[in-house]
Design an enzyme around this catalytic site. Structure first.
Site, PDB file in Angstrom:
ATOM      1  N   VAL B  58       0.845  -1.235   0.095  1.00 38.50           N
ATOM      2  CA  VAL B  58      -0.151  -0.253   0.052  1.00 38.50           C
ATOM      3  C   VAL B  58       0.768   1.352   0.028  1.00 38.50           C
ATOM      4  O   VAL B  58       0.331   2.177  -0.331  1.00 38.50           O
ATOM      5  CB  VAL B  58      -1.073   0.168   1.124  1.00 38.50           C
ATOM      6  CG1 VAL B  58      -1.995  -0.942   0.935  1.00 38.50           C
ATOM      7  CG2 VAL B  58      -0.318  -0.064   2.568  1.00 38.50           C
ATOM      8  N   TYR B 149       0.771   8.012  14.985  1.00 42.54           N
ATOM      9  CA  TYR B 149      -0.434   7.315  14.574  1.00 42.54           C
ATOM     10  C   TYR B 149      -1.615   8.066  14.590  1.00 42.54           C
ATOM     11  O   TYR B 149      -2.454   8.323  13.601  1.00 42.54           O
ATOM     12  CB  TYR B 149      -0.842   6.214  15.468  1.00 42.54           C
ATOM     13  CG  TYR B 149      -1.848   5.110  14.990  1.00 42.54           C
ATOM     14  CD1 TYR B 149      -1.900   4.188  14.033  1.00 42.54           C
ATOM     15  CD2 TYR B 149      -3.255   5.191  16.011  1.00 42.54           C
ATOM     16  CE1 TYR B 149      -2.717   3.472  13.800  1.00 42.54           C
ATOM     17  CE2 TYR B 149      -4.376   4.377  15.371  1.00 42.54           C
ATOM     18  CZ  TYR B 149      -4.008   3.724  14.358  1.00 42.54           C
ATOM     19  OH  TYR B 149      -5.173   2.604  14.082  1.00 42.54           O
ATOM     20  N   ALA B 150      -1.789   9.090  15.652  1.00 40.68           N
ATOM     21  CA  ALA B 150      -2.774  10.087  15.642  1.00 40.68           C
ATOM     22  C   ALA B 150      -2.660  10.976  14.599  1.00 40.68           C
ATOM     23  O   ALA B 150      -3.999  11.441  14.073  1.00 40.68           O
ATOM     24  CB  ALA B 150      -2.893  10.894  17.121  1.00 40.68           C
ATOM     25  N   ALA B 152      -1.310  10.513  11.614  1.00 40.44           N
ATOM     26  CA  ALA B 152      -1.818  10.058  10.505  1.00 40.44           C
ATOM     27  C   ALA B 152      -3.013   9.740  10.382  1.00 40.44           C
ATOM     28  O   ALA B 152      -3.756  10.054   9.354  1.00 40.44           O
ATOM     29  CB  ALA B 152      -1.063   8.699  10.199  1.00 40.44           C
ATOM     30  N   LYS B 153      -3.831   9.396  11.334  1.00 44.83           N
ATOM     31  CA  LYS B 153      -5.278   9.004  11.347  1.00 44.83           C
ATOM     32  C   LYS B 153      -6.069  10.446  11.136  1.00 44.83           C
ATOM     33  O   LYS B 153      -7.031  10.397  10.303  1.00 44.83           O
ATOM     34  CB  LYS B 153      -5.870   8.341  12.495  1.00 44.83           C
ATOM     35  CG  LYS B 153      -5.309   6.639  12.457  1.00 44.83           C
ATOM     36  CD  LYS B 153      -5.621   5.927  11.276  1.00 44.83           C
ATOM     37  CE  LYS B 153      -5.368   4.504  11.290  1.00 44.83           C
ATOM     38  NZ  LYS B 153      -5.792   3.838   9.920  1.00 44.83           N
TER      39      LYS B 153
END
Lengths: 86, 240
Positions: B58, B149-150, B152-153
């Protein structure tokens, strides 16, 4: 493949249908500017959809933004690009 | 409908695929997988002919183009993309290795950008498309240790809302779902005490199931959801 007046009429019909324009195809003149004030007033999102519609209905693939700028000036320039394609 | 689900060897991806296959008799599901594909292979064997694996890295533009070409050549269309692949590498920011930052941004955000860009053209040609991006509750309620992560999301949610505007006239909807605690391998590392504490913070006092996320994804993917776009749907048992 349609040519001349028939092709230009078909392009206008495709534009109205695919871009969901709120006027009749017959109201669009061959030389009317597609973008900007005084023209049809379409925007970059419409341009993206128009590129795909031209490929789908007329088999003309517009590969890059520079070429799109030249082709997507008016119904006339679109018709000429279709008539002279490969 | 032809659907591509990324990260399809993991618990949530498999859960979404299974839900679609069981609920939609005419669903054709492509499972985007990398080297780990044991679980996806088993699902494809169970639903032979309706569920197929496709190689997909991906974070690679070329891989996306190849996978989308494979699908559109085989089925003539790609109706639904579920961007589910992702990973997290939690560290406090002060001690976060560069690689933990860049790999999480690449796997969770770059992947969604590349995937959306790869499917837009075939979806526009069909004047129909459904893109569902699996974000996370961390996008709006980030816990300690997840700056990568936060971010990115949260980026996925912003990308979703922006792209929704760009393709709205083309019959394509773009939505995000934000799962909270879902029973997948991502929670497997959690010990009993931590799980008990986590559940105490959830109004429903339990973790969600992959099927409960899948139900929301299925709704967003259906024809009847044509006027829902740019939304970010929390699926978290009531946390806020």
């Amino acid at each position: 493949m349609a040519q001349g007046e028939e092709l230009r009429s078909k392009i206008k019909e495709v534009m109205v249908e695919e871009l969901m324009l709120d006027f009749d195809a017959a109201e669009i003149a061959d030389q009317t500017a597609i973008f900007g004030a005084g023209g049809l007033g379409l925007d970059s999102v419409d341009a993206l959809q128009l590129v795909v519609a031209i490929e789908k209905h007329f088999g003309l693939k517009i590969a890059d933004a520079e070429k799109a700028k030249g082709v997507l000036q008016s119904v006339e320039t679109i018709a000429q690009a279709i008539e002279t394609k490969g | 409908m032809t659907t591509l689900i990324t990260g399809a060897n993991g618990g949530l991806g498999l859960g979404i695929a299974r839900y679609f296959l069981e609920k939609e008799p005419d669903a054709k599901i492509w499972l985007g997988v990398r080297a780990n594909r044991t679980n996806a292979d088993a699902l494809a064997a169970e639903f032979s002919g309706r569920c197929v694996l496709v190689d997909l890295e991906v974070t690679s533009k070329d891989s996306w183009e190849a996978a989308v070409a494979t699908i559109t050549e085989a089925d003539g269309r790609l109706d639904v993309l579920v961007n589910n692949a992702g990973l997290h590498r939690d560290h406090l920011l002060a001690t976060m290795p560069d690689e933990a930052w860049s790999s999480v941004i690449a796997a969770n955000l770059d992947s969604v950008f590349l995937g959306c860009r790869a499917v837009i053209r075939p979806m526009m040609l069909n004047r129909f498309g459904r893109i569902i991006n699996i974000a996370s509750l961390s996008a709006i309620l980030p816990p300690l240790g997840q700056t990568n992560y936060a971010a990115a999301k949260a980026g996925v949610v912003a990308l979703t809302q922006t792209l929704a505007k760009e393709v709205a006239r083309s019959g394509i909807t773009v939505n995000a779902v934000l799962p909270g605690y879902i029973q997948t391998e991502a929670l497997a590392h959690m010990d009993e005490e931590a799980a008990k504490r986590a559940k105490a913070g959830i109004p429903m006092r339990r973790f969600g199931t992959p099927a409960e996320v899948a139900a929301a994804v299925r709704f967003l993917a259906c024809h009847d959801a044509a006027y829902v776009t740019g939304s970010a749907l929390k699926i978290d048992g009531g946390i806020f």
